[in-house]
Design an enzyme around this catalytic site. Sequence first.
Site, PDB file in Angstrom:
ATOM      1  N   HIS A  85      48.283  41.470 -15.433  1.00 48.57           N
ATOM      2  CA  HIS A  85      46.879  41.723 -15.685  1.00 48.57           C
ATOM      3  C   HIS A  85      46.614  43.077 -16.211  1.00 48.57           C
ATOM      4  CE1 HIS A  85      42.610  42.320 -14.541  1.00 48.57           C
ATOM      5  NE2 HIS A  85      42.557  41.605 -15.418  1.00 48.57           N
ATOM      6  N   SER A  86      46.016  43.167 -17.410  1.00 42.58           N
ATOM      7  CA  SER A  86      45.347  44.252 -17.832  1.00 42.58           C
ATOM      8  C   SER A  86      46.666  45.620 -18.043  1.00 42.58           C
ATOM      9  CB  SER A  86      44.165  44.916 -16.937  1.00 42.58           C
ATOM     10  OG  SER A  86      43.442  45.899 -17.498  1.00 42.58           O
ATOM     11  N   LEU A  87      46.491  46.353 -17.149  1.00 42.60           N
ATOM     12  CA  LEU A  87      47.534  47.509 -17.331  1.00 42.60           C
ATOM     13  C   LEU A  87      48.960  46.892 -16.906  1.00 42.60           C
ATOM     14  CD1 LEU A  87      48.808  50.523 -17.177  1.00 42.60           C
ATOM     15  CD2 LEU A  87      48.092  50.393 -14.776  1.00 42.60           C
TER      16      LEU A  87
END
Length: 287
Positions: free
Chosen positions: A101-103
């Site tokens: 998720h994301s990073l």
Amino acid sequence: MIVSPEEIRLRLPHIELAAQAYGPADGSPVIALHGWLDNAATFARLAPKLQGLRIIAVDFAGHGYSQHRPPGGGYALWDYVHDVLLVAEQLGWPRFSLLGHSLGAIVSVLLAATFPERVRRLALIDGLIPPTVEADAAVATLAEALRGRLTLATKRKPVYPSLERAAQVRQRGVGHVSFAAAQLLAQRGLMPVAGGLTWRTDSRLTLATPLRLTAAQAQAFVSALSCPATLVLAEHGLLVQRDGLDTLLAQAAINIERLPGGHHLHLDDEQGAQLVADCFNPFLSAP
């Protein structure tokens, strides 16, 4: 549905990381990676809904219950990639899937591109490539980062009187999470100090990145992906706001699933988590 995962410690040669384990020990191996300033609790709603998988949700270095990097160290993307490779080595997993998720999605893309023989499948949630700069901005980018390091010693973390107050602040932070999601992240992300509670996260994580990839370099990593990949795009997430996203995706062999919700749609509520699980269950369980 939130279950109590198994808490484990991963003793790497250079650092000790914390992680939460979900699913049967003989399930298909998956390493789950959270977003910036979050922790492994970001998968608390989603992981129990993914079937037949052995999911190891890692607290990145400097986050959650994991150790911080030693003095003088930093938090470059490639250092996270190295950490994840060593996690896989310790787990005895020559091949595994990545759930990011994301990073965590960005780190997953870099790892899958550079070590295609190790990554079986790539499941991404509202994340793909890091923020980029063009070459002529490199000098100013480095200067900003170094100025931040020089003043870091004078900064103090905020102290909150209660977990609820900290969750309220986190709710308004990166990604605008629901209060319930913020509480889950805060439960794993806080520690007691004089006067109340403060975040466990390493203060260096808030510093500007000293060196960013150019758009062409980021494109090269996406173009190098060879494993099956599915990206969940949140309708009101952060990734849809990126300039040039449509062009990037048009050149990538990535299956796109567009879902309602915000940047933390997999954690904000049970409905969002189920929608993401419905996308990833057939994908991650495929041979």
